[in-house]
Design a protein around this motif. Sequence first.
Motif, PDB file in Angstrom:
ATOM      1  N   VAL A 141       0.855  -1.179   0.000  1.00  0.00           N
ATOM      2  CA  VAL A 141       0.000   0.000   0.000  1.00  0.00           C
ATOM      3  C   VAL A 141       0.894   1.233   0.000  1.00  0.00           C
ATOM      4  O   VAL A 141       1.548   1.543   1.003  1.00  0.00           O
ATOM      5  N   SER A 142       0.944   1.920  -1.125  1.00  0.00           N
ATOM      6  CA  SER A 142       1.748   3.145  -1.230  1.00  0.00           C
ATOM      7  C   SER A 142       0.995   4.114  -2.122  1.00  0.00           C
ATOM      8  O   SER A 142      -0.127   4.492  -1.789  1.00  0.00           O
ATOM      9  N   ILE A 149     -10.334  -0.460  -4.155  1.00  0.00           N
ATOM     10  CA  ILE A 149      -9.655  -0.277  -2.878  1.00  0.00           C
ATOM     11  C   ILE A 149      -8.451   0.643  -3.044  1.00  0.00           C
ATOM     12  O   ILE A 149      -8.123   1.425  -2.135  1.00  0.00           O
ATOM     13  N   GLU A 150      -7.798   0.623  -4.204  1.00  0.00           N
ATOM     14  CA  GLU A 150      -6.674   1.529  -4.443  1.00  0.00           C
ATOM     15  C   GLU A 150      -7.108   2.982  -4.397  1.00  0.00           C
ATOM     16  O   GLU A 150      -6.429   3.834  -3.818  1.00  0.00           O
ATOM     17  N   ALA A 151      -8.247   3.279  -4.988  1.00  0.00           N
ATOM     18  CA  ALA A 151      -8.735   4.664  -5.022  1.00  0.00           C
ATOM     19  C   ALA A 151      -9.111   5.165  -3.631  1.00  0.00           C
ATOM     20  O   ALA A 151      -9.038   6.362  -3.357  1.00  0.00           O
ATOM     21  N   LEU A 152      -9.494   4.249  -2.757  1.00  0.00           N
ATOM     22  CA  LEU A 152      -9.958   4.634  -1.422  1.00  0.00           C
ATOM     23  C   LEU A 152      -8.852   4.623  -0.380  1.00  0.00           C
ATOM     24  O   LEU A 152      -8.814   5.489   0.496  1.00  0.00           O
ATOM     25  N   ALA A 153      -7.950   3.635  -0.439  1.00  0.00           N
ATOM     26  CA  ALA A 153      -7.054   3.410   0.689  1.00  0.00           C
ATOM     27  C   ALA A 153      -5.574   3.590   0.392  1.00  0.00           C
ATOM     28  O   ALA A 153      -4.770   3.566   1.327  1.00  0.00           O
ATOM     29  N   ALA A 154      -5.172   3.761  -0.864  1.00  0.00           N
ATOM     30  CA  ALA A 154      -3.772   4.053  -1.147  1.00  0.00           C
ATOM     31  C   ALA A 154      -3.446   5.480  -0.699  1.00  0.00           C
ATOM     32  O   ALA A 154      -4.339   6.253  -0.342  1.00  0.00           O
ATOM     33  N   VAL A 174       2.458   3.211   3.188  1.00  0.00           N
ATOM     34  CA  VAL A 174       1.316   3.431   4.077  1.00  0.00           C
ATOM     35  C   VAL A 174       1.362   2.456   5.254  1.00  0.00           C
ATOM     36  O   VAL A 174       0.950   2.800   6.372  1.00  0.00           O
ATOM     37  N   SER A 175       1.902   1.256   5.039  1.00  0.00           N
ATOM     38  CA  SER A 175       1.966   0.266   6.119  1.00  0.00           C
ATOM     39  C   SER A 175       2.871   0.724   7.255  1.00  0.00           C
ATOM     40  O   SER A 175       2.765   0.223   8.383  1.00  0.00           O
ATOM     41  N   HIS A 176       3.764   1.680   6.980  1.00  0.00           N
ATOM     42  CA  HIS A 176       4.669   2.168   8.014  1.00  0.00           C
ATOM     43  C   HIS A 176       3.927   2.961   9.087  1.00  0.00           C
ATOM     44  O   HIS A 176       4.519   3.292  10.116  1.00  0.00           O
ATOM     45  N   ILE A 177       2.663   3.271   8.851  1.00  0.00           N
ATOM     46  CA  ILE A 177       1.847   3.897   9.893  1.00  0.00           C
ATOM     47  C   ILE A 177       1.818   3.004  11.122  1.00  0.00           C
ATOM     48  O   ILE A 177       1.772   3.478  12.252  1.00  0.00           O
ATOM     49  N   GLY A 178       1.829   1.698  10.885  1.00  0.00           N
ATOM     50  CA  GLY A 178       2.018   0.767  11.976  1.00  0.00           C
ATOM     51  C   GLY A 178       0.782   0.401  12.762  1.00  0.00           C
ATOM     52  O   GLY A 178      -0.289   0.163  12.195  1.00  0.00           O
ATOM     53  N   LYS A 179       0.913   0.365  14.078  1.00  0.00           N
ATOM     54  CA  LYS A 179      -0.076  -0.228  14.966  1.00  0.00           C
ATOM     55  C   LYS A 179      -1.495   0.307  14.796  1.00  0.00           C
ATOM     56  O   LYS A 179      -2.437  -0.494  14.735  1.00  0.00           O
ATOM     57  N   PRO A 180      -1.727   1.623  14.710  1.00  0.00           N
ATOM     58  CA  PRO A 180      -3.117   2.076  14.577  1.00  0.00           C
ATOM     59  C   PRO A 180      -3.803   1.508  13.338  1.00  0.00           C
ATOM     60  O   PRO A 180      -4.979   1.130  13.388  1.00  0.00           O
TER      61      PRO A 180
END
Length: 327
Positions: free
Chosen positions: A138-139, A184-189, A271-277
């Motif tokens: 996810v980027s 999902i790319e349009a919404l969450a990337a 985006v995955s580097h956001i981590g725990k939350p």
Amino acid sequence: MKKFIIGIDVGGTKVAGGLVTRKGKLSQAQVVPTYADKGFDKSLAQITHLIGRLVRAAGGKENVGGIGICAPGPLNPKTGVVLNPPNLPGWRNIELTKLVEKEFGLPAKLENDANAAGLAEVLFGAAVGFKDVFYVTVSTGIGTGIIIDGKIYHGKNGIAGEGGHVSVDYRSPYHCGCGTYGCIEALAAGPGMARRARVMLEQEHSLPSVLRDLTHGHAEEISPKLIQEAASKGDRVAKTILDETGFYLGFWLAGMISLFDPDAIVIGGGVSHIGKPLFDKIRATIPHHTINGFAAQTPVLPAKLRNNVGVYGAASVFLPAGEEAES
């Protein structure tokens, strides 16, 4: 046995390359600009220049077992042809493996970048010990790779695994670059996150926001990193965007679990580097939106290889499964 595999990760802005041992140790890494905006000939010259440097660093062709290349799709790994990637202008039906093999006299293989990253995580990363894995990056977009029994699933035409272009809301106003609404790319990337944050700030224009302060009122500068920073400072808009993003990804991944019942899910990308939350919300959402009664037990793991995953992934198409990875 040859000492090294050359891994080449072709992106729109840079080409990363490295020498990888057969046990997954990256012994050297180099990066050059792609110069994609200058056309195919210039970007191909950058790729071959980097490969040449790595061949010399390996001590010559006699020490190289092959050249693995990963690139953005669409492409056909079975024929080694790059079809028409949107971020590589002028790349249309390019027989990339044939060009590289002719230049260097070494075998070459081509793979979709997300597929390759997924395989690398299974061989040497977060999913070691698992055979059936659904990989997500996810980027700026959302790429996926389907690994079944330790092997990439390509489908009939070599382009399976475009999970980022599965629509989760066909009524969504958000139009994806692929032409579909509500992917999902349009919404969450990353760009989708930033777009939703801008919309919220416009709708609540009188609401104080850390995001406004961080961007000095320039909403076009909003990024996932700034959203994460604002959320950590208690900003309501940023926290809402993170919560929504985790829900969208969890809802979508619940469907993937219903379909594939994988051993594990691995999530990488910026985006995955956001981590725990983000991961907490994804894990909490999944069990409520799938028929799979074991979904809550499916590990959702952060990717391990991170910045070098492209090089590892490219090399992985030449590496055997089942060998113990070096640290």
